[in-house]
Design a protein around this motif. Sequence first.
Motif, PDB file in Angstrom:
ATOM      1  N   ILE A 186       0.840  -1.208   0.000  1.00  0.00           N
ATOM      2  CA  ILE A 186       0.000   0.000   0.000  1.00  0.00           C
ATOM      3  C   ILE A 186       0.871   1.252   0.000  1.00  0.00           C
ATOM      4  O   ILE A 186       0.607   2.222  -0.722  1.00  0.00           O
ATOM      5  CB  ILE A 186      -0.945  -0.016   1.212  1.00  0.00           C
ATOM      6  N   ALA A 187       1.949   1.228   0.803  1.00  0.00           N
ATOM      7  CA  ALA A 187       2.864   2.375   0.846  1.00  0.00           C
ATOM      8  C   ALA A 187       3.516   2.605  -0.511  1.00  0.00           C
ATOM      9  O   ALA A 187       3.663   3.751  -0.964  1.00  0.00           O
ATOM     10  CB  ALA A 187       3.924   2.154   1.916  1.00  0.00           C
ATOM     11  N   ALA A 188       3.916   1.517  -1.201  1.00  0.00           N
ATOM     12  CA  ALA A 188       4.525   1.656  -2.525  1.00  0.00           C
ATOM     13  C   ALA A 188       3.527   2.184  -3.544  1.00  0.00           C
ATOM     14  O   ALA A 188       3.881   2.981  -4.426  1.00  0.00           O
ATOM     15  CB  ALA A 188       5.076   0.308  -2.980  1.00  0.00           C
ATOM     16  N   LEU A 189       2.265   1.765  -3.431  1.00  0.00           N
ATOM     17  CA  LEU A 189       1.231   2.273  -4.337  1.00  0.00           C
ATOM     18  C   LEU A 189       1.024   3.770  -4.142  1.00  0.00           C
ATOM     19  O   LEU A 189       0.925   4.531  -5.122  1.00  0.00           O
ATOM     20  CB  LEU A 189      -0.081   1.518  -4.102  1.00  0.00           C
ATOM     21  N   VAL A 190       0.988   4.205  -2.891  1.00  0.00           N
ATOM     22  CA  VAL A 190       0.870   5.640  -2.614  1.00  0.00           C
ATOM     23  C   VAL A 190       2.102   6.384  -3.119  1.00  0.00           C
ATOM     24  O   VAL A 190       2.006   7.464  -3.702  1.00  0.00           O
ATOM     25  CB  VAL A 190       0.667   5.873  -1.099  1.00  0.00           C
ATOM     26  N   LEU A 191       3.269   5.764  -2.943  1.00  0.00           N
ATOM     27  CA  LEU A 191       4.523   6.376  -3.378  1.00  0.00           C
ATOM     28  C   LEU A 191       4.554   6.559  -4.889  1.00  0.00           C
ATOM     29  O   LEU A 191       5.110   7.546  -5.389  1.00  0.00           O
ATOM     30  CB  LEU A 191       5.700   5.501  -2.938  1.00  0.00           C
ATOM     31  N   SER A 192       3.949   5.626  -5.628  1.00  0.00           N
ATOM     32  CA  SER A 192       3.951   5.726  -7.090  1.00  0.00           C
ATOM     33  C   SER A 192       3.106   6.888  -7.604  1.00  0.00           C
ATOM     34  O   SER A 192       3.217   7.256  -8.775  1.00  0.00           O
ATOM     35  CB  SER A 192       3.434   4.421  -7.695  1.00  0.00           C
ATOM     36  N   LEU A 193       2.286   7.464  -6.736  1.00  0.00           N
ATOM     37  CA  LEU A 193       1.447   8.598  -7.124  1.00  0.00           C
ATOM     38  C   LEU A 193       2.075   9.928  -6.734  1.00  0.00           C
ATOM     39  O   LEU A 193       1.430  10.971  -6.819  1.00  0.00           O
ATOM     40  CB  LEU A 193       0.071   8.468  -6.476  1.00  0.00           C
ATOM     41  N   THR A 194       3.355   9.886  -6.310  1.00  0.00           N
ATOM     42  CA  THR A 194       4.058  11.103  -5.896  1.00  0.00           C
ATOM     43  C   THR A 194       5.350  11.236  -6.698  1.00  0.00           C
ATOM     44  O   THR A 194       5.747  10.314  -7.421  1.00  0.00           O
ATOM     45  CB  THR A 194       4.397  11.064  -4.396  1.00  0.00           C
ATOM     46  N   ASP A 195       6.019  12.381  -6.535  1.00  0.00           N
ATOM     47  CA  ASP A 195       7.321  12.587  -7.170  1.00  0.00           C
ATOM     48  C   ASP A 195       8.445  12.390  -6.158  1.00  0.00           C
ATOM     49  O   ASP A 195       9.429  13.126  -6.169  1.00  0.00           O
ATOM     50  CB  ASP A 195       7.398  13.981  -7.803  1.00  0.00           C
ATOM     51  N   PHE A 232       2.141  15.405  -4.735  1.00  0.00           N
ATOM     52  CA  PHE A 232       1.245  14.401  -5.282  1.00  0.00           C
ATOM     53  C   PHE A 232       1.075  14.672  -6.786  1.00  0.00           C
ATOM     54  O   PHE A 232       0.665  15.753  -7.187  1.00  0.00           O
ATOM     55  CB  PHE A 232      -0.115  14.477  -4.573  1.00  0.00           C
ATOM     56  N   VAL A 233       1.426  13.678  -7.617  1.00  0.00           N
ATOM     57  CA  VAL A 233       1.386  13.874  -9.074  1.00  0.00           C
ATOM     58  C   VAL A 233       0.386  12.946  -9.748  1.00  0.00           C
ATOM     59  O   VAL A 233       0.366  12.848 -10.978  1.00  0.00           O
ATOM     60  CB  VAL A 233       2.785  13.674  -9.680  1.00  0.00           C
ATOM     61  N   ALA A 234      -0.424  12.231  -8.965  1.00  0.00           N
ATOM     62  CA  ALA A 234      -1.451  11.319  -9.499  1.00  0.00           C
ATOM     63  C   ALA A 234      -0.803  10.264 -10.411  1.00  0.00           C
ATOM     64  O   ALA A 234       0.134   9.589 -10.000  1.00  0.00           O
ATOM     65  CB  ALA A 234      -2.545  12.108 -10.196  1.00  0.00           C
ATOM     66  N   LEU A 235      -1.259  10.162 -11.649  1.00  0.00           N
ATOM     67  CA  LEU A 235      -0.787   9.131 -12.566  1.00  0.00           C
ATOM     68  C   LEU A 235       0.333   9.607 -13.489  1.00  0.00           C
ATOM     69  O   LEU A 235       0.621   8.951 -14.501  1.00  0.00           O
ATOM     70  CB  LEU A 235      -1.963   8.605 -13.401  1.00  0.00           C
ATOM     71  N   ALA A 252       6.139   3.043  -9.612  1.00  0.00           N
ATOM     72  CA  ALA A 252       5.235   2.924 -10.752  1.00  0.00           C
ATOM     73  C   ALA A 252       5.655   1.774 -11.659  1.00  0.00           C
ATOM     74  O   ALA A 252       4.809   1.027 -12.171  1.00  0.00           O
ATOM     75  CB  ALA A 252       5.194   4.241 -11.533  1.00  0.00           C
ATOM     76  N   VAL A 253       6.970   1.619 -11.864  1.00  0.00           N
ATOM     77  CA  VAL A 253       7.465   0.495 -12.660  1.00  0.00           C
ATOM     78  C   VAL A 253       7.064  -0.826 -12.017  1.00  0.00           C
ATOM     79  O   VAL A 253       6.629  -1.764 -12.698  1.00  0.00           O
ATOM     80  CB  VAL A 253       9.002   0.574 -12.799  1.00  0.00           C
ATOM     81  N   ALA A 254       7.177  -0.911 -10.699  1.00  0.00           N
ATOM     82  CA  ALA A 254       6.833  -2.144  -9.987  1.00  0.00           C
ATOM     83  C   ALA A 254       5.364  -2.504 -10.179  1.00  0.00           C
ATOM     84  O   ALA A 254       5.030  -3.675 -10.422  1.00  0.00           O
ATOM     85  CB  ALA A 254       7.159  -1.993  -8.504  1.00  0.00           C
ATOM     86  N   PHE A 255       4.485  -1.526 -10.109  1.00  0.00           N
ATOM     87  CA  PHE A 255       3.058  -1.825 -10.235  1.00  0.00           C
ATOM     88  C   PHE A 255       2.661  -2.097 -11.679  1.00  0.00           C
ATOM     89  O   PHE A 255       1.752  -2.897 -11.933  1.00  0.00           O
ATOM     90  CB  PHE A 255       2.225  -0.691  -9.638  1.00  0.00           C
TER      91      PHE A 255
END
Length: 292
Positions: free
Chosen positions: A27-36, A50-53, A266-269
């Motif tokens: 969950i933390a990594a998913l939130v992290l993928s939505l940030t810079d 927060f940069v969304a997608l 983001a690459v991981a997901f």
Amino acid sequence: MNSPRAAWLFLAPALLVLGLFFLLPVIAALVLSLTDYDLYALADIRNLRFVALSNYWELLHRRLFWSALGNTFYFVAVGVPLSLTASLGAALLLNSPLARMKPFFRTALFAPVVTTVVAVAVIWRYLFNTKYGLINYALDSVGIHPVDWLGDPHWAMPTIILFAVWKNFGYNMIIFLAGLQAIPGDLYEAARIDGASVPRQFWHITLPMLKPTLTMVGMLTVAGYFQLFAEPYVMTEGGPLQSTVSVLYLMYEEGFKWWNLGSASAVAFLLFVIMFAVTATLLRFSRRGGEA
């Protein structure tokens, strides 16, 4: 105490460990993928935005990501069939009544699985060295010019595939061997009485009876081969000309070389979504084949 409550109490320690060390980091990594989240945010959390997608959008427009994805699919498409063929062939040989010294060969063939990937990869680098490697020495002895196995973009990935198949096929071999030993011998005896040849016995008895095992091993191998990292990291460092950069290797570089942790997440997901789609497709085809 009723049985459902007792069951949850027994499961609670395992669920707690899974939640703390698996679910929470995901969950933390998913939130992290939505940030810079990068090196500047690591120094001062106030720099985090927060940069969304945007990370996903930028990755889908990066040529290197598509190149890494192509390299990974190439590795999976070639390596998985080779690994399954080698492991099934070895299991058939070990299961044969004509085989001798079965414990020794079973241990010898399984030994690469339990060896350290990095240590063995270093040895393979020397074996495939252009000037001093034993492989080119053997080729030169029969009049074949030396091949730049790890320095030529056309040969680097096949060499890594060969190494990965040798390193991992013993694990699948043990699973296939257990599946072969579970097939009733009466089926083969009846087939021999009816005059069925060995190839027909394999096609009409062995393969159908091994189908559940083959499906499970295939999906596990696909999932494992999509996570290609250690082999190119040690043997080629992603080269030459980025011909061995995998998706997981790209994630490592984004996260731990350039400290773009949001992009790395983001690459991981994206890799997770691709692996899920591929394994779901394989499972669907296997079920259709079973119904047919």
